[in-house]
Design an enzyme around this catalytic site. Structure first.
Site, short mmCIF file in Angstrom:
data_model
loop_
_atom_site.label_atom_id
_atom_site.label_comp_id
_atom_site.label_asym_id
_atom_site.label_seq_id
_atom_site.Cartn_x
_atom_site.Cartn_y
_atom_site.Cartn_z
CG PHE A 77 -89.87 -55.69 58.76
CD1 PHE A 77 -89.22 -56.43 59.74
CD2 PHE A 77 -89.76 -56.10 57.43
CE1 PHE A 77 -88.48 -57.56 59.41
CE2 PHE A 77 -89.03 -57.22 57.09
CZ PHE A 77 -88.39 -57.96 58.08
CG ASP A 78 -93.27 -51.10 64.23
OD1 ASP A 78 -93.87 -50.09 63.82
OD2 ASP A 78 -92.60 -51.12 65.28
CG PHE A 79 -89.26 -47.65 60.42
CD1 PHE A 79 -88.48 -48.45 59.60
CD2 PHE A 79 -88.92 -46.30 60.55
CE1 PHE A 79 -87.38 -47.93 58.92
CE2 PHE A 79 -87.83 -45.77 59.86
CZ PHE A 79 -87.07 -46.59 59.05
#
Length: 211
Positions: free
Chosen positions: A8-10
């Site tokens: 995941f990107d954050f």
């Protein structure tokens, strides 16, 4: 399962931070440069190579001042952070299914730790790759490749979920399944779709249907 590894990107993907990012960029550019830059213009660079490069695009001769002003404004705002709605439920399900999860972000690891100090999400992630972990940054595939190396995983086993065009480019360059999310609040669907993601979703629950 289709993908045993979910990365995941954050910002704007796991945590609902788009508004505080733009607010801090506005504060920095107004304070340091005396300029009011439209949100749309500031937002175009968010999610890419990181804060230093974003500020270099705005004013290359005053990067240090802009970054310092941004961070001084932004870090206290983390106390107001919330997760993106429904994300804990999705992360819980993915972990219960036996998947390995990771964060690959343009944030520094220090700032990720700050976010984790306010939101109980760290327990879900087996690996965190921040901007200080690789020389090259999104949209280069290096951060994703590094996360896969840390996990001992193959690219065909992984998916990357993110809310920016830089995430989609990085995912495709890394050879993983690239899912764009439409809830980040900065990049419109049209900008995401222009990168030809493998899928575009608008609720976290839809991720479970794809992985």
């Amino acid at each position: 399962m289709r993908f045993p590894v979910v990365l995941f990107d954050f910002d704007g993907t796991v945590i609902d931070s788009g508004s505080i990012i733009i607010a801090s960029m506005q504060h920095a550019t107004k304070t340091v440069l005396g300029r009011d830059i439209p949100d749309e213009e500031l937002g175009r660079a968010v999610g890419g190579a990181g804060l230093i490069e974003q500020m270099r695009m705005i004013e290359p001769d005053r990067v240090d001042e802009l970054v310092a002003c941004y961070r001084a404004h932004n870090e206290p705002l983390h106390a107001e952070l919330a997760e993106c709605a429904g994300m804990t439920d999705v992360l819980t399900t993915l972990k219960e299914e036996g998947r390995r999860l990771g964060v690959v972000t343009a944030k520094r690891r220090e700032t990720v730790r700050l976010a984790f100090s306010y939101l109980p999400l760290e327990k879900f992630f087996d690996v965190v790759v921040g901007s200080d972990d690789t020389v090259r940054h999104k949209p280069d595939p290096a951060p994703l490749a590094h996360a896969l190396d840390l996990l001992g995983a193959e690219r065909e086993d992984a998916v990357y979920v993110g809310d920016s065009p830089f995430d989609i480019r990085a995912g495709k360059a890394a050879g993983v399944f690239a899912i764009a999310v439409g809830w980040g609040g900065i990049h419109p669907d049209e900008r995401l779709l222009a990168e030809e993601p493998d899928a575009l979703v608008h609720t976290p629950g839809e991720i479970l249907e794809l992985v």
